[in-house]
Design a protein around this motif. Structure first.
Motif, short mmCIF file in Angstrom:
data_model
loop_
_atom_site.label_atom_id
_atom_site.label_comp_id
_atom_site.label_asym_id
_atom_site.label_seq_id
_atom_site.Cartn_x
_atom_site.Cartn_y
_atom_site.Cartn_z
N GLN A 157 0.67 -1.14 -0.01
CA GLN A 157 0.03 -0.13 -0.11
C GLN A 157 0.88 1.07 0.00
O GLN A 157 1.94 1.17 0.36
N ASP A 158 0.22 2.23 -0.49
CA ASP A 158 0.85 3.64 -0.35
C ASP A 158 1.40 3.98 0.95
O ASP A 158 0.74 3.82 2.11
N LYS A 207 5.33 5.17 -3.08
CA LYS A 207 4.19 5.71 -3.59
C LYS A 207 3.65 5.19 -4.88
O LYS A 207 4.29 4.20 -5.62
N PRO A 208 2.31 5.30 -5.34
CA PRO A 208 2.00 4.53 -6.67
C PRO A 208 2.77 4.82 -7.96
O PRO A 208 3.01 3.99 -8.67
N SER A 246 -0.36 0.36 -4.27
CA SER A 246 -1.77 0.61 -4.49
C SER A 246 -2.03 1.88 -3.58
O SER A 246 -1.43 2.14 -2.71
N SER A 247 -2.86 2.68 -4.25
CA SER A 247 -3.28 3.94 -3.46
C SER A 247 -4.35 3.86 -2.58
O SER A 247 -5.07 2.83 -2.62
#
Length: 124
Positions: free
Chosen positions: A13-14, A87-88, A123-124
């Motif tokens: 995840q972000d 970050k994405p 992923s954001s």
């Protein structure tokens, strides 16, 4: 001849972290400059970080500074890339590369050997 095998990629995840590893074969690993590159879909392969043969000196792309750390263990023939605060836009296939010359390089054309890559998805 050097063979490189990356591992450690995955989905995160972000803001998360991942540690990539690159295992190298060959007795001369300790003499090589090692680098990490990445390639996102539709984009060119870009430099991420590099480490001198002795491990004492490192160099980073502006996008990696302060978040990524490259290191190596010559006793294990392995180079690492610790990635924090992901970050994405860090989503890409990450490649390990080796350069026989004991000089830093940010251009992919100056590296002699490449791994197959490991996918990192943020992923954001």
């Amino acid at each position: 001849q050097v063979q490189l095998v990356e591992s450690g990629g995955g989905l995160v995840q972000d803001g998360g972290s991942l540690r990539l590893s690159c295992a190298a074969s060959g007795r001369t690993f300790s003499s090589y400059t090692m680098g990490w590159f990445r390639q996102a879909p539709g984009k060119e392969r870009e430099f991420v970080a590099a480490i001198f043969w002795s491990g004492g000196t490192t160099y980073y792309a502006d996008t990696s500074k302060g978040r990524f750390t490259i290191s190596r263990d010559n006793t294990k023939n392995t180079v690492y890339l610790q990635m924090n605060s992901l970050k994405p836009e860090d989503t890409a296939v990450y490649y390990c590369a080796a350069r026989a010359l004991r000089l830093f390089a940010t251009s992919r054309g100056l590296y002699d050997y490449w791994g197959q890559g490991t996918q990192v998805t943020v992923s954001s």
